[in-house]
Scaffold this active site. Sequence first.
Site, PDB file in Angstrom:
ATOM      1  N   LEU A 244     -10.342  43.992 127.488  1.00  0.00           N
ATOM      2  CA  LEU A 244     -10.948  44.038 128.823  1.00  0.00           C
ATOM      3  C   LEU A 244     -10.521  45.316 129.535  1.00  0.00           C
ATOM      4  O   LEU A 244      -9.526  45.340 130.256  1.00  0.00           O
ATOM      5  CB  LEU A 244     -10.509  42.805 129.632  1.00  0.00           C
ATOM      6  N   ASP A 245     -11.277  46.367 129.366  1.00  0.00           N
ATOM      7  CA  ASP A 245     -10.868  47.679 129.875  1.00  0.00           C
ATOM      8  C   ASP A 245     -11.823  48.146 130.976  1.00  0.00           C
ATOM      9  O   ASP A 245     -13.044  48.058 130.826  1.00  0.00           O
ATOM     10  CB  ASP A 245     -10.863  48.696 128.727  1.00  0.00           C
TER      11      ASP A 245
END
Length: 303
Positions: free
Chosen positions: A79-80
């Site tokens: 989850l960037d």
Amino acid sequence: MVSLFSVVSTFIAIVLIPGLFISRRLSVPFSIRNILRFIKLAASQNDNDEERNEKRYGTNTMGEKEKRGGLPKHVAIILDGNRRWAQKRGLGTSDGHKAGARRVIENAKDCFAMGINTVSLFAFSTENWARPEDEVNGLMSLFEENFRSEMPFFQRDKIKISVIGNRTKIPQSLLGLIRETEEATKSYEGKHLILAIDYSGRFDIMQACKSLAEKAKNGLIQVEDIDENVIDKELMTNCSEFPNPDLLIRTSGEQRISNFFLWQSAYTELYFPNVLWPDFGEAEYLEALTWYQQRQRRFGRRV
């Protein structure tokens, strides 16, 4: 005139009405592209159903099986982009993390609705402890808030929750909620959400090696018996029926898996969409699954 009426009626019946239904059903923009994605996924799910029936009744052949490009059983996501998402909108960092947290639940619902068995999310890396103290504290509070608020959803949809990582630094209040959630959902099957909190691939491999060394020291295992399968069982992902991801997605466009699932991703398809995590919605997820299916059809399914 009659011909024109027939053409318009046919268009409404064949394209417009089904398209609007698909758009509403998946909460994605109405477009021919999304309709085609949905059709491909529906066909793939039908293939998966047929495959399960063939396994049950023994009618499948290896040649037929290899030609299919079905859905992945285990999808892992890094989850960037929460902070960059907030910065682009002139918002605070905490607003970006809150938007990312909302996306976690929405994305998990989409994954399980499409037949994915296991979803792993790299929610907080070991390196994240180096971020500003107020940001870290805010993330821990956000984890607690979501464990509390989403428990009814986990139980209603019978989703098994597992949290992997080093738990020594995690606040006791959050640890209590993690244990409570894992205990309440441990008997569920078919839908498994794995949250990696204070996780690193190096730590996972190291703890597996230490565990095997201790077992060898105590005579519980012989050194010559240690192979890849034995190591697999010592990794933290052994909590899953499908411990190694078929598809790993990293949002934000960065083309690296950093310190996530270093061992488990040896044969994984890697997908790097140029979109920040809070913007990774249903349409983007459909795009990832379509890409995965095309890869499987072209290069063959991973054994």
